[in-house]
Structure formats: C-alpha cells, structure tokens
Write a protein that holds these residues in place. Structure first.
Motif, PDB file in Angstrom:
ATOM      1  N   THR A  14       0.800  -1.218   0.000  1.00  0.00           N
ATOM      2  CA  THR A  14       0.000   0.000   0.000  1.00  0.00           C
ATOM      3  C   THR A  14       0.839   1.278   0.000  1.00  0.00           C
ATOM      4  O   THR A  14       0.293   2.349  -0.181  1.00  0.00           O
ATOM      5  CB  THR A  14      -0.919   0.038   1.231  1.00  0.00           C
ATOM      6  OG1 THR A  14      -0.582  -1.042   2.086  1.00  0.00           O
ATOM      7  CG2 THR A  14      -2.348  -0.039   0.829  1.00  0.00           C
ATOM      8  N   GLU A  19       5.464   8.117   0.789  1.00  0.00           N
ATOM      9  CA  GLU A  19       4.140   8.091   1.408  1.00  0.00           C
ATOM     10  C   GLU A  19       4.221   7.597   2.841  1.00  0.00           C
ATOM     11  O   GLU A  19       3.530   8.097   3.731  1.00  0.00           O
ATOM     12  CB  GLU A  19       3.223   7.145   0.637  1.00  0.00           C
ATOM     13  CG  GLU A  19       2.478   7.795  -0.481  1.00  0.00           C
ATOM     14  CD  GLU A  19       1.459   6.832  -1.061  1.00  0.00           C
ATOM     15  OE1 GLU A  19       0.600   7.288  -1.797  1.00  0.00           O
ATOM     16  OE2 GLU A  19       1.542   5.618  -0.772  1.00  0.00           O
ATOM     17  N   PHE A 250     -12.930  21.318  -0.076  1.00  0.00           N
ATOM     18  CA  PHE A 250     -11.970  20.264  -0.370  1.00  0.00           C
ATOM     19  C   PHE A 250     -10.663  20.913  -0.797  1.00  0.00           C
ATOM     20  O   PHE A 250     -10.635  21.678  -1.738  1.00  0.00           O
ATOM     21  CB  PHE A 250     -12.470  19.368  -1.492  1.00  0.00           C
ATOM     22  CG  PHE A 250     -13.796  18.750  -1.200  1.00  0.00           C
ATOM     23  CD1 PHE A 250     -14.749  18.627  -2.176  1.00  0.00           C
ATOM     24  CD2 PHE A 250     -14.084  18.295   0.074  1.00  0.00           C
ATOM     25  CE1 PHE A 250     -15.973  18.058  -1.902  1.00  0.00           C
ATOM     26  CE2 PHE A 250     -15.305  17.726   0.353  1.00  0.00           C
ATOM     27  CZ  PHE A 250     -16.264  17.615  -0.631  1.00  0.00           C
ATOM     28  N   PHE A 252      -6.472  20.221  -1.672  1.00  0.00           N
ATOM     29  CA  PHE A 252      -5.440  19.231  -1.920  1.00  0.00           C
ATOM     30  C   PHE A 252      -4.298  19.429  -0.951  1.00  0.00           C
ATOM     31  O   PHE A 252      -3.907  20.550  -0.666  1.00  0.00           O
ATOM     32  CB  PHE A 252      -4.905  19.353  -3.341  1.00  0.00           C
ATOM     33  CG  PHE A 252      -5.836  18.800  -4.350  1.00  0.00           C
ATOM     34  CD1 PHE A 252      -5.808  17.458  -4.645  1.00  0.00           C
ATOM     35  CD2 PHE A 252      -6.768  19.604  -4.974  1.00  0.00           C
ATOM     36  CE1 PHE A 252      -6.681  16.929  -5.565  1.00  0.00           C
ATOM     37  CE2 PHE A 252      -7.645  19.080  -5.891  1.00  0.00           C
ATOM     38  CZ  PHE A 252      -7.602  17.733  -6.186  1.00  0.00           C
ATOM     39  N   SER A 257      -2.804  13.135  -3.399  1.00  0.00           N
ATOM     40  CA  SER A 257      -4.166  13.342  -3.879  1.00  0.00           C
ATOM     41  C   SER A 257      -5.145  13.275  -2.716  1.00  0.00           C
ATOM     42  O   SER A 257      -6.338  13.288  -2.905  1.00  0.00           O
ATOM     43  CB  SER A 257      -4.512  12.284  -4.918  1.00  0.00           C
ATOM     44  OG  SER A 257      -4.409  11.019  -4.319  1.00  0.00           O
ATOM     45  N   ARG A 259      -7.323  14.519   0.178  1.00  0.00           N
ATOM     46  CA  ARG A 259      -7.901  15.790   0.565  1.00  0.00           C
ATOM     47  C   ARG A 259      -8.467  15.696   1.961  1.00  0.00           C
ATOM     48  O   ARG A 259      -8.902  14.633   2.385  1.00  0.00           O
ATOM     49  CB  ARG A 259      -9.009  16.173  -0.412  1.00  0.00           C
ATOM     50  CG  ARG A 259      -8.475  16.708  -1.714  1.00  0.00           C
ATOM     51  CD  ARG A 259      -9.525  16.671  -2.770  1.00  0.00           C
ATOM     52  NE  ARG A 259      -9.872  15.300  -3.086  1.00  0.00           N
ATOM     53  CZ  ARG A 259     -11.047  14.953  -3.533  1.00  0.00           C
ATOM     54  NH1 ARG A 259     -11.991  15.836  -3.664  1.00  0.00           N
ATOM     55  NH2 ARG A 259     -11.289  13.703  -3.830  1.00  0.00           N
ATOM     56  N   LEU A 261     -11.365  16.361   4.497  1.00  0.00           N
ATOM     57  CA  LEU A 261     -12.796  16.572   4.370  1.00  0.00           C
ATOM     58  C   LEU A 261     -13.198  17.806   5.139  1.00  0.00           C
ATOM     59  O   LEU A 261     -12.550  18.179   6.107  1.00  0.00           O
ATOM     60  CB  LEU A 261     -13.529  15.367   4.943  1.00  0.00           C
ATOM     61  CG  LEU A 261     -13.578  14.165   4.025  1.00  0.00           C
ATOM     62  CD1 LEU A 261     -13.975  12.934   4.804  1.00  0.00           C
ATOM     63  CD2 LEU A 261     -14.567  14.409   2.900  1.00  0.00           C
ATOM     64  N   PRO A 262     -14.265  18.448   4.741  1.00  0.00           N
ATOM     65  CA  PRO A 262     -14.746  19.569   5.533  1.00  0.00           C
ATOM     66  C   PRO A 262     -15.160  19.053   6.905  1.00  0.00           C
ATOM     67  O   PRO A 262     -15.617  17.927   7.038  1.00  0.00           O
ATOM     68  CB  PRO A 262     -15.958  20.065   4.755  1.00  0.00           C
ATOM     69  CG  PRO A 262     -16.364  18.937   3.897  1.00  0.00           C
ATOM     70  CD  PRO A 262     -15.133  18.142   3.617  1.00  0.00           C
TER      71      PRO A 262
ATOM     72  N   LEU B 202     -21.430  15.732   0.019  1.00  0.00           N
ATOM     73  CA  LEU B 202     -20.951  15.455   1.363  1.00  0.00           C
ATOM     74  C   LEU B 202     -21.522  14.089   1.736  1.00  0.00           C
ATOM     75  O   LEU B 202     -22.589  13.720   1.238  1.00  0.00           O
ATOM     76  CB  LEU B 202     -21.470  16.507   2.343  1.00  0.00           C
ATOM     77  CG  LEU B 202     -20.729  17.841   2.340  1.00  0.00           C
ATOM     78  CD1 LEU B 202     -21.443  18.828   3.244  1.00  0.00           C
ATOM     79  CD2 LEU B 202     -19.292  17.641   2.799  1.00  0.00           C
ATOM     80  N   LEU B 239     -14.083  10.808  -1.783  1.00  0.00           N
ATOM     81  CA  LEU B 239     -13.707  12.182  -1.442  1.00  0.00           C
ATOM     82  C   LEU B 239     -12.286  12.233  -0.884  1.00  0.00           C
ATOM     83  O   LEU B 239     -11.532  13.161  -1.163  1.00  0.00           O
ATOM     84  CB  LEU B 239     -14.686  12.768  -0.417  1.00  0.00           C
ATOM     85  CG  LEU B 239     -16.121  13.000  -0.899  1.00  0.00           C
ATOM     86  CD1 LEU B 239     -17.021  13.367   0.268  1.00  0.00           C
ATOM     87  CD2 LEU B 239     -16.163  14.098  -1.955  1.00  0.00           C
ATOM     88  N   VAL B 240     -11.920  11.224  -0.096  1.00  0.00           N
ATOM     89  CA  VAL B 240     -10.616  11.266   0.572  1.00  0.00           C
ATOM     90  C   VAL B 240      -9.511  10.716  -0.327  1.00  0.00           C
ATOM     91  O   VAL B 240      -8.432  11.290  -0.413  1.00  0.00           O
ATOM     92  CB  VAL B 240     -10.665  10.487   1.906  1.00  0.00           C
ATOM     93  CG1 VAL B 240      -9.287  10.432   2.541  1.00  0.00           C
ATOM     94  CG2 VAL B 240     -11.651  11.146   2.859  1.00  0.00           C
ATOM     95  N   HIS B 241      -9.774   9.594  -1.003  1.00  0.00           N
ATOM     96  CA  HIS B 241      -8.706   8.943  -1.765  1.00  0.00           C
ATOM     97  C   HIS B 241      -8.800   9.175  -3.266  1.00  0.00           C
ATOM     98  O   HIS B 241      -7.836   8.945  -3.983  1.00  0.00           O
ATOM     99  CB  HIS B 241      -8.716   7.440  -1.503  1.00  0.00           C
ATOM    100  CG  HIS B 241      -8.611   7.075  -0.050  1.00  0.00           C
ATOM    101  ND1 HIS B 241      -7.489   7.360   0.689  1.00  0.00           N
ATOM    102  CD2 HIS B 241      -9.485   6.483   0.794  1.00  0.00           C
ATOM    103  CE1 HIS B 241      -7.681   6.936   1.931  1.00  0.00           C
ATOM    104  NE2 HIS B 241      -8.890   6.411   2.027  1.00  0.00           N
ATOM    105  N   GLY B 242      -9.971   9.580  -3.751  1.00  0.00           N
ATOM    106  CA  GLY B 242     -10.160   9.701  -5.193  1.00  0.00           C
ATOM    107  C   GLY B 242      -9.796  11.078  -5.718  1.00  0.00           C
ATOM    108  O   GLY B 242      -9.189  11.891  -5.017  1.00  0.00           O
ATOM    109  N   GLN B 243     -10.142  11.299  -6.976  1.00  0.00           N
ATOM    110  CA  GLN B 243      -9.898  12.587  -7.616  1.00  0.00           C
ATOM    111  C   GLN B 243     -11.242  13.204  -7.982  1.00  0.00           C
ATOM    112  O   GLN B 243     -12.110  12.509  -8.483  1.00  0.00           O
ATOM    113  CB  GLN B 243      -9.098  12.386  -8.911  1.00  0.00           C
ATOM    114  CG  GLN B 243      -7.710  11.813  -8.722  1.00  0.00           C
ATOM    115  CD  GLN B 243      -6.721  12.846  -8.223  1.00  0.00           C
ATOM    116  OE1 GLN B 243      -7.006  14.031  -8.227  1.00  0.00           O
ATOM    117  NE2 GLN B 243      -5.568  12.390  -7.766  1.00  0.00           N
ATOM    118  N   ARG B 269      -5.083   0.789  -4.556  1.00  0.00           N
ATOM    119  CA  ARG B 269      -3.987   0.027  -5.132  1.00  0.00           C
ATOM    120  C   ARG B 269      -3.880  -1.381  -4.554  1.00  0.00           C
ATOM    121  O   ARG B 269      -3.263  -2.255  -5.133  1.00  0.00           O
ATOM    122  CB  ARG B 269      -2.656   0.769  -4.906  1.00  0.00           C
ATOM    123  CG  ARG B 269      -2.352   1.738  -6.045  1.00  0.00           C
ATOM    124  CD  ARG B 269      -1.035   2.388  -5.816  1.00  0.00           C
ATOM    125  NE  ARG B 269      -1.115   3.273  -4.652  1.00  0.00           N
ATOM    126  CZ  ARG B 269      -0.052   3.748  -4.024  1.00  0.00           C
ATOM    127  NH1 ARG B 269       1.142   3.407  -4.414  1.00  0.00           N
ATOM    128  NH2 ARG B 269      -0.196   4.569  -3.006  1.00  0.00           N
TER     129      ARG B 269
END
Lengths: 375, 318
Positions: A14, A19, A250, A252, A257, A259, A261-262, B202, B239-243, B269
């Motif tokens: 992973t 990272e 949101f 970056f 990648s 993000r 979260l609010p 959300l 939302l967290v891992h994607g684009q 992955r």
C-alpha cells in the motif's frame, strides 16, 4: 514437470517510501499520545504486506513491554515471547540486530514461538530494532502469512518505520514527561483555527503563556510583513510535518491526492456534549468522516486529565442515529487507550445497527470497548 | 505423482478445471481427490448438490474420508468465502496438516449474475490464500458458463488441470494486473434515469439521497440501512482517496437499490481492498470491507477516465 521460483513478497503493498514517511509524520501529531502513536505504527507496519500483522515492543526501564499491536495474532505472538523470555522480537531488542524467520515451520531457533506462529497461520517474521541516539529503545515486528523471504524493499520500509517510530515515540514520551507542555501541544494541534494551533505550538516550545505566544506570533508577522495566518500555518507545518487542516471545502494536500474533508459546521449533524458524572461524552445525530476532528478532539479531551484507574469513561450513544467506520475507529482507539491507562471506555445504549457495524468490522480484533444498555 | 510440496513450493496452488461433460469432470476430480486421500491430506469438497452426488458416486466408499461442505454457506459473498476458507485452512495448519486440497465450484448465481465480484475473488485468492499449503481446484462447466466468465477463469488461475494432469496456464495474468482491468457488471437499471444524482456530495447528502431512494424502493428497512451505510462509506473513500469530481447516482426499484460512485482517480492500489478484513486500527479498506459485507453485489470498475464503485442491495438476477 515445470518449476516455479518462489515469488518475492510484494513489498509495500500500500505504500511507497515517501508516502510512508508522510503517513508516519501525520500519525505523530494526530494520534492519542505515545500509546496511540504506537498503535498507528503497528497498523502501518501490518499493512506493508497483504494480511500482515505487527506489534511494537518497547523497553520500559529495561523491561520489554508490548505497547501496541495491529491485531490479536500479533498480540498473542508477543505474549508468547515475553512468557518464554525469548523470541525474534526480544532478540532484535537485546542484540540490536535485524531478525528474520523466512519460514516458521522449519526454523529451529525459537521452537515455542515458531510453533505458536505457524499454528496461527504466521509463516514469516521480521523484527527490526528501534534505535534512538545509539541505544535500542524497542523493536518493531512484522508477521506475515506467507512463507517467503522478505524483499529488500520491504526491509527498507521496515527500517524506515522503526527509525521514525523510535524517534517519534521517544519524543512523545519526553513531551508527556514534561507535563502539561505536551497537553498544550496536543490541544494546539487538534483544535482549529490555525492561529490557535500555532499559539499552542509556541507555548509548548517556549513554555510561555498564551498571551506571550500570541505576542511572539504578532511580532514575527509585523517584523516580516507577512500575514499572521501564513506565519501561523508555517509554524504548524514545521511542528506537525503537515499543513494545517483547512476548515471548509476540499483542498489538496501538497504532493498527494489526499484531501481533507470539511469538518464541523459544514455538516453539523453531530452534537457532542461533555458529561461530568460519569465522565464522558454524549453523542447525538450523525457521526461520519467529516466529524472526525470534532469527535477526536472530544475524546482527546477526556485523556488530557488522565482517568483514574477504575474510573470509567462513558460515551453515551443513545441519540446517535448514524456512525461510519471512520468515527467508530476513533471509539475503538479511545477504548484501547483507556484500557492501557487502567480505565474503561464504555459505550452506553448502542443501537442494534451500531453493534452490527462493530461486529462486521472489528469482531476479529481484541476489543476493549465495553458495551452497556442505558439506564 | 505430486503431493505435498508442489513444484518446489508449498504455498497455494490455484488450479482451474474447465470441463464439457460429466465424464470429463469425474476423470479429473476423482483422481485429484483420491491422490489427496492416499497422501492422508485433509480433502475438502464444496460443490452444488448435483455435482456432489456425482463425486460421491465416483469415489465410492472413499467418499467417507472427504469433508463435504454445505453449498451456499461457503460461497455467499466473496469476502465471506475468503474469510471462511482462511479460517478452515488455519484450522488445518493448527491441526498439523502439512498439505491439503479443496475441490470447489461456485453456485450458479455467481457465474450468472454477480460474476464481476467473483472474478475479483478468483484473482484475489492468488494473494489471499498464498502461504497456506493448499491445492484448490476450481471447476467450471463450459456447457453452462458464459464465454466471458471462462475468459476470466483462464486469466485468474495459474494452472489448468485436466485428466492428463496439471499444466502451466499461459493465459494467467498477475492478480494485480487482472484487478486493474475494466469490470463489467452494469445493472440494467442504470440505463434508466437515476432516482437521484449528486455531484461532489458530502457524505450526509449522499446518505440523504440513498435513504430517499430506499423509501421509494420495495426494499426492507434492513436493506435500506445497509445501502445507506455502504453509500456513505464509498463516498467518503472517493472524497478522501479519489480525484474530483465525485458523482453519486442512485436508482430504486421494487426489488433492489443500485448506486454508482465515480471519481477521476484510479481506485485502491491494494488488490485485496474490500475482500479481506483490515487489521484492527488500520485506516484504509474498512469502509469497502463493510460494503462488501452489506451489499449483494459490489463492482469496482476502472475505466480510462473514471473509477466507479457499483453497489447493489437486493435482487441481483437481472
């Protein structure tokens, strides 16, 4: 008949190294103190291979103690070693060497341990010493369900984790020993907005009052003709290794990648109320990942004044209509931490769906989360 | 004849049997099982009723040494199957077995309507069972199984076994590569206008949309609850891992609920994501595991411009 080379263990399933370093830095400031951090390290290490487990052994005034584990298998295998007085994790700690068992079924060095390991499906073991300022403070052990030898890349990942974890642990313990300075640090780093965070960092670093810290911040800002907010963000980034969380929308994170979260008012469906007798919190509404910071702060607050042994912390969830795995995980981690401090975290009046969520996500793990019906 | 360590390796040996007649089925499976019994290996069979009867006849009195698993219990959901088999394998290892073997067949529904996640299962077990000294022989009936399924079977099994013995499969693809292929499994409902469509939702808005679709559907309260929770988890992942942008669509029918969550990223992955239980405090994967436990079909689809998670709760036979 055809022959097949044994396939190398897929290293870092992973993570890549960069990272991994980032992940550990983030854990350093987002965990519940040193104990929580050790759990995060064990989880990260266990995730290096498919279906891996890991545990962290630290030397507590010369006595080896298991401080964290990623699951019951790792916990049991550490207990066996401590009971037997020997094993790969202890050898790594005592001799400051990398210990590898490529196949527990055939390895003859620690029979008691190997039999127990093979019996629980663990076929390969790697234990890495954690070294801080040339002395060994602990060891990190990875248990794998595959018998093959550990690849060079995986070894590098483990070394990196052990190194960062050793230093992180030592610094968190030192902070704890410094007393309330670390509380300021923890509070500063887990609350928003960014200026409050920076004030907390400065208070912890300079052992000064909030007023004096704010003066320092303001002076630095006007001397350098920079916005107070930017200076604050820089201080937080330096202290935590990650840019401060942005409260809304949101955004970056640099170079990734991922993000944030609010949080908080963006959803506003979770209400957290502190309770005094018994000490704890009451949760109402819906708790999802956007409320994680709110919930983490509320739980973290309970540990700022350490619970007395035998003193239960109660999380009342009678009015909680929804919880997702991100928030549930915080409750499980909070319970682990309470357990380590000789206390209990009790979940009061959970709904059937909350219990079934716990069952389907964490039932295989050692659970310190006690459940009781409401009054 | 090879028993015990196979080709110098003692880990999982994953074989496929593609048969076109009952005779062909028996000519391969009976020797496979007898060989295990002769070597005193624990020998396990999990087939449908009809195939099981054939095998029992073929084995004669030897059948009493074979453990027959109840069909259905083993193959309810891929994530459940992996956990059940790993428990079984661990028990054998703990009991001292050095080698054991399994003959299995997926139930008809798996190859007919929910093949997408079973194809992932067949790829994932190359990783998930590795480390266990087990030979698994997966049987597929070429008379009833679609060509598309057979193609996936050839891609996911490193060995093909016939009555002539076991051979390397030249069409085998590494699990990681197989799992990054585009996946099918589109539900016919998706050709109709969605009940709701939310851009960059959300998690709370996603749950509202899912719950509203639930009320409009004919699904039970429990099904709706599972659907809402799964949608929420998958949206958080996106939302967290994607684009961005993240697009949620939900459909409601009398017998099922369907949701798709698409983002512009490339998906997890970890090839085992969602199929195996994560460790206690590990962060990634628990939400997807939950969706795999609660839904009746989960499809992870990777296309050139989007990663889509498709969730179905209710009747999947469409």
């Amino acid at each position: 008949m055809e022959t097949r080379e044994p396939r190398p263990l897929p290293a870092a399933l992973t993570w890549d190294l960069h990272e991994l370093a980032q992940a550990i830095q983030r854990r350093l400031w987002s965990s519940f103190g040193a104990d929580g951090f050790a759990y995060d390290v064990a989880a990260l290490a266990g995730d290096l291979v498919a279906c891996g487990s890991a545990a962290v052994l630290m030397s507590d005034r010369g006595r080896p103690t298991t401080v964290a584990h990623s699951d019951a298998t790792a916990a049991d295998l550490h207990t066996v070693q401590l009971a037997d007085g020997d094993g790969p994790s202890l050898a790594a700690l005592r001799a400051n060497v990398f210990v590898e068992l490529a196949d527990t079924v055939s390895d003859e060095r620690w029979r008691v341990f190997s039999e127990k390991a093979a019996g629980s499906g663990v076929l390969a073991v790697a234990a890495v010493p954690m070294v801080v300022e040339r002395s060994v403070v602990g060891s990190l052990t990875l248990y794998s369900r595959r018998p093959e030898a550990l690849s060079a890349q995986l070894r590098t990942c483990l070394d990196l984790l052990a190194d960062q974890a050793g230093h992180g642990w030592s610094s968190l313990v030192r902070q704890r020993e410094l007393g309330d300075a670390s509380e300021h640090m923890v509070k500063a780093l887990t609350s928003r907005p960014v200026i409050d965070q920076a004030i907390g960092v400065l208070m912890a670093e300079s052992r000064c009052t909030a007023g004096a810290a704010f003066d320092m911040l303001r002076r630095h800002s006007s001397n350098n003709n920079r916005k107070l907010r930017d200076v604050a963000a820089e201080i937080v980034t330096r202290a935590s290794g990650a840019p401060p969380e942005t409260p809304h929308g949101f955004t970056f994170r640099d170079g990734t990648s991922t993000r944030s979260l609010p949080t908080g008012p963006a959803t506003g469906r979770l209400t957290v109320t502190g309770t005094d007798a018994p000490r704890g919190v009451r949760l109402a509404g819906e708790a999802d990942a956007t409320e994680r910071t709110t919930l983490r702060d509320a739980l973290g607050e309970l540990f700022v004044r350490p619970p007395a042994p035998g003193d239960d912390l109660v999380v009342d969830v009678a009015d909680l209509e929804f919880i997702d795995v991100a928030c549930l995980r915080l409750l499980v981690q909070g319970a682990d931490l309470a357990h380590e401090r000789g206390s209990r975290l009790v979940l009061r009046s959970p709904s059937a769906s909350l219990l079934s969520l716990l069952e389907s996500t964490w039932s295989a793990a050692p659970m310190h989360l006690d459940v009781e019906d409401g009054p | 004849m090879s028993t015990g360590v196979v080709d110098g390796r003692s880990g999982h040996v994953h074989e496929a049997l593609l048969y076109g007649s009952d005779e062909e089925f028996l000519a391969t499976t009976v020797p496979f099982l007898c060989e295990g019994l002769a070597a005193r290996e624990p020998t396990v069979v999990s087939l449908g009723e009809e195939r099981e009867a054939l095998v029992r006849d073929g084995l004669g009195s030897d059948a009493r040494h074979v453990s027959f698993l109840r069909d259905g219990a083993q193959y309810g959901r891929p994530s459940g199957a992996i956990e059940a088999y790993r428990d079984l394998f661990s028990r054998h290892v703990r009991a001292g077995a050095r080698q054991f073997r399994v003959l299995g067949a997926l139930p008809p529904a798996a190859t007919a309507t929910t093949w997408s996640w079973w194809a992932r299962y067949e790829a994932a077990v190359n990783l998930a069972y590795d480390g266990f000294p087990v030979r698994t022989l997966c049987s597929y009936d070429t008379r009833t199984v679609r060509d598309e399924v057979l193609d996936d079977v050839r891609s996911t099994h490193p060995y093909l076994t016939t009555s002539a013995g076991r051979a390397d499969n030249p069409d085998f693809v590494a699990a990681e590569d197989f799992l990054s292929r585009p996946a099918g499994g589109v539900d016919p409902l998706e050709a109709t206008p969605p009940f709701a469509e939310v851009l960059d939702p959300l998690p709370a808005a996603a749950r509202d949309a899912a719950a509203a679709a639930g009320r409009a559907s004919g699904c039970t309260a429990t099904q709706v609850r599972d659907f809402v929770a799964s949608v929420s988890e998958v949206v958080v992942n996106a939302l967290v891992h994607g684009q961005p942008p993240v697009l949620l669509r939900v459909w409601a029918a009398s017998d099922r609920l369907v949701a798709t969550v698409a983002d512009r990223g490339t998906g997890p992955r970890d090839p085992l994501a969602g199929l195996v239980r994560g460790s206690a405090s590990a962060r990634p994967g628990v939400g997807l595991w939950l969706a795999h436990q609660s839904c009746d079909h989960v499809v992870l689809g990777l296309d050139p411009d989007a990663f889509t998670v498709r969730l179905v709760v209710g009747e999947t036979g469409h």
